[in-house]
Design an enzyme around this catalytic site. Structure first.
Site, short mmCIF file in Angstrom:
data_model
loop_
_atom_site.label_atom_id
_atom_site.label_comp_id
_atom_site.label_asym_id
_atom_site.label_seq_id
_atom_site.Cartn_x
_atom_site.Cartn_y
_atom_site.Cartn_z
N LYS A 129 103.94 -8.23 39.26
CA LYS A 129 103.93 -6.79 39.53
C LYS A 129 105.37 -6.35 39.75
CE LYS A 129 101.71 -3.42 42.66
NZ LYS A 129 100.79 -3.25 43.82
N SER A 131 96.94 -0.06 43.12
CA SER A 131 98.17 0.17 42.40
C SER A 131 98.57 -0.96 41.46
CB SER A 131 99.30 0.39 43.41
OG SER A 131 99.50 -0.78 44.19
N SER A 147 94.86 -2.55 46.67
CA SER A 147 95.53 -2.52 45.37
C SER A 147 95.42 -3.76 44.51
CB SER A 147 97.00 -2.19 45.55
OG SER A 147 97.15 -0.81 45.68
N1 GLN Z 1 95.18 3.18 47.11
C1 GLN Z 1 95.77 2.93 48.40
C2 GLN Z 1 96.95 3.84 48.59
O1 GLN Z 1 97.24 4.62 47.72
C3 GLN Z 1 96.15 1.49 48.53
C4 GLN Z 1 97.38 1.15 47.80
C5 GLN Z 1 97.77 -0.29 47.93
O2 GLN Z 1 96.98 -1.14 48.32
N2 GLN Z 1 99.03 -0.55 47.63
O3 GLN Z 1 97.62 3.79 49.59
#
Ligand code: GLN
Length: 478
Positions: free
Chosen positions: A66, A141, A165
Site C-alpha cells: 500500500k 482505504s 481499511s
Molecule cells: N473508512 C474509515 C475512515 O475513513 C477507516 C479508514 C481506515 O481504516 N484507514 O476513517
C-alpha cells in the site's frame, strides 16, 4: 498459470523466481489500466534493489505495498497530491522485514488519500475499480491492494486498518483481509493517520497466505514505541488447530438494522458451516458497540489533525507557488495539497480538540472508547471468537455515497469497534449476493491472531468462496 497460494509460489520460486515475477508483471501490464490498483509499478530491475530477495522464508514471493508504507528510493504518495513527488530516504519496518524475508516488490497500491475513506474515491490518483464490477468501488482505504489481489495482479499485498481499511475492501473484493492486534506489527515508516488506531496488515487470497506473510511481518520494533515485545508464534503451524471446540459469539448487534438481508443470510449460512466444523455458537450483544462510529469520528480526526500538521509546504511535500508570506504559504500549500475529505477531517479534529470542546467531544469519545473495549473484553471471557458480517452491503456504485459523508462513514459500522478496542480481526469470503462478494468477520482477543486464522482456515477448507475469481481477468493463454 492459475492463481496459486503462497506455499505453491514459494516452491516454484526456488527453481524459477523470474518466471513467477514475470507472470505478475505481465498481468499488471494487461489489467491495471482497467482497475487502477497501482499508483507506481516498479520496472524490471528496480525491485532487485530490495535486499536479500530470493533468500529467506518468503524467497521470491512477489508483493505489493500500500502506498502508505515508505519505500526507499521509490515514490510514496499516500494517495495525496501533498506527497505526489515524495521519494523517501528509508524503508518502513514492514517493507524492510518482508524484503529480508525475500519478497520482491511489484509496486505501490492506490488508496484513499491518507487512508481516509471507505471507497478509494478520495485518492488523488483516481478511484480504484472493483474487479467484480468495474462500476463499483473496491472499498477503502486499502482498495488498491484488495483489487490487485482479487484480480490476480499480486498474490499478497499489505494494507493498513484504522477503522476497517483492510477488512472492508477485502470483503467487497472477495479476498481475505487481516488486521493484527494493535502493536503486533511495527508502524515505523507507515505514514500516520490516527496513531492509536493504525495497524498494518495483509490482503491475500486465503488465511493460509496471510499466515505465511504475517509470520515474516510481525514482531517487536524498538523504533515504534507502541510495538509490543512478545514472541511471534508460528502462524502457519497453528493453522491446523481448526475451530473444533471453539466458542463463537455471534454479534447480534450487527444483524439489527442497516444490514442487507441477503448479506445477513450468507453470514448465517457461514456460521452454520463453522458450527458443522465443531464450533459452538451463542448470541452476544455489546452494549456500547453502536457508539463506535461516533466515537471514532471524533478520535480519528483529532489524531489526524495533529499528525497532518507536519505537511506545511516547508519541509517536504507539496509547496504552493507564489505565496505572499509564511501564513499564505501554509494556507495555500495545505488547501491545494490536501483533498476535501482530508480537509474535512482536519477541521473536525481541530474543532474537537479546541478549548471549550475538548471535554465535550474528545474526552467523552475517549471514555466511550474505553467502554467499547471493556464490552469486548467481557465477551472474550465467555467466547473465543466474535463473528458477524464485515460490511452491511456488498460493493456499492462509484459516486453513490460521495455526496454524503455520513452514509459513507456508516460503511465501517461493523469494523470500527475492533480498532477502538485494538483487537485482531479478519474478513473471509463467505458467499455472493447478486454476483458480488460478501465477507464474514472473525474477531479475536488480544494477540489471538493464530486462533482466528485457524478458524478462517478451517472455514476455507470447507467452502470455495475464497477460490472464486472475478470474471474477465483470466490469463490470455488459458
Ligand atoms: N473508512 C474509515 C475512515 O475513513 C477507516 C479508514 C481506515 O481504516 N484507514 O476513517
Amino acid at each position: 498459470m492459475k492463481p496459486r497460494g503462497v506455499p505453491v509460489l514459494l516452491e516454484g520460486a526456488k527453481s524459477r523466481p523470474q518466471a513467477i515475477l514475470s507472470h505478475y508483471r505481465e498481468r499488471i501490464r494487461t489489467f491495471n489500466s482497467r482497475i487502477n490498483a497501482f499508483i507506481t509499478v516498479l520496472a524490471e530491475g528496480e525491485a532487485d534493489r530490495m535486499p536479500h530477495a530470493g533468500g529467506g522464508i518468503l524467497g521470491g514471493l512477489p508483493i505489493a505495498h500500500k502506498d502508505i508504507f515508505v519505500t526507499r528510493d521509490v515514490r510514496t504518495t499516500c494517495g495525496s497530491r501533498m506527497l505526489a513527488d515524495f521519494v523517501p530516504p528509508y524503508d518502513a519496518a514492514v517493507v524492510e522485514r518482508l524484503a529480508h524475508a525475500g519478497c520482491t516488490l511489484l509496486g505501490k497500491t492506490n488508496m484513499d488519500e491518507f487512508a481516509m475513506g471507505s471507497s478509494n474515491e478520495t485518492s488523488y490518483f483516481g478511484p480504484v475499480r472493483n474487479p467484480w464490477d468495474l462500476e463499483r468501488v473496491p472499498g477503502g482505504s486499502s482498495g488498491g491492494s484488495a483489487a490487485a489481489v482479487a484480480a490476480g495482479l499480486a498474490p499478497v499485498a499489505t494494507g493498513t486498518d484504522t477503522g476497517g481499511s483492510i477488512r472492508q475492501p477485502a470483503a467487497l473484493c472477495g479476498i481475505t483481509g487481516f488486521k493484527p492486534t494493535y502493536g503486533r506489527v511495527s508502524r515505523f515508516g507507515m505514514i500516520a493517520f490516527a496513531s492509536s488506531l493504525d495497524q498494518a496488515g495483509i490482503l491475500a487470497r486465503s488465511a493460509e497466505d496471510v499466515a505465511w506473510t504475517l509470520r515474516a511481518m510481525a514482531g517487536h520494533d524498538p523504533r515504534d514505541s507502541t510495538s509490543v515485545a512478545r514472541p511471534v508464534p508460528d502462524y502457519v503451524e497453528a493453522l491446523g488447530q481448526g475451530v473444533r471446540g471453539r466458542r463463537i459469539g455471534v454479534l447480534e448487534n450487527c444483524f439489527d438494522t442497516g444490514l442487507d438481508p441477503q448479506v445477513g443470510e450468507r453470514i448465517r449460512d457461514a456460521l452454520r458451516v463453522l458450527e458443522r466444523l465443531g464450533a459452538t455458537l451463542c448470541d452476544v450483544r455489546l452494549p456500547h458497540l453502536s457508539l463506535s462510529v461516533p466515537a471514532y469520528y471524533v478520535l480519528a480526526p483529532a489524531e489526524c489533525s495533529s499528525n497532518l500538521a507536519r505537511y506545511d509546504g516547508v519541509r517536504f511535500g507539496y509547496r504552493a507557488p507564489g505565496a505572499r508570506d509564511l501564513a499564505d504559504l501554509y494556507r495555500r500549500s495545505r488547501s491545494e495539497g490536501f483533498g476535501l475529505e482530508v480537509q474535512r477531517r482536519i477541521l473536525t479534529g481541530t474543532y474537537v480538540l479546541s478549548h471549550g470542546y475538548y471535554d465535550a467531544y474528545y474526552l467523552k469519545a475517549q471514555r466511550v472508547r474505553r467502554l467499547i473495549r471493556e464490552d469486548f473484553l467481557r465477551a472474550f471471557k465467555t467466547v473465543d471468537i466474535l463473528a458477524g458480517p464485515t460490511t452491511p452491503t456488498p460493493a456499492f456504485r462509484l459516486g453513490e455515497k460521495t455526496e454524503d459523508p455520513l452514509t459513507m462513514y456508516l460503511n465501517d459500522i461493523y469494523t470500527i469497534g475492533v480498532n477502538l478496542a485494538g483487537l485482531p480481526a479478519l474478513s473471509t469470503p463467505a458467499g455472493l449476493v447478486d454476483g458480488l462478494p460478501v465477507g464474514l468477520q472473525l474477531i479475536g482477543g488480544d494477540f489471538e491472531e493464530a486462533l482466528i486464522l485457524a478458524a478462517a482456515h478451517a472455514f476455507q477448507g470447507a467452502t470455495e468462496w475464497h477460490r472464486l475469481e472475478p470474471p474477465g481477468f483470466e490469463d490470455s493463454e488459458s
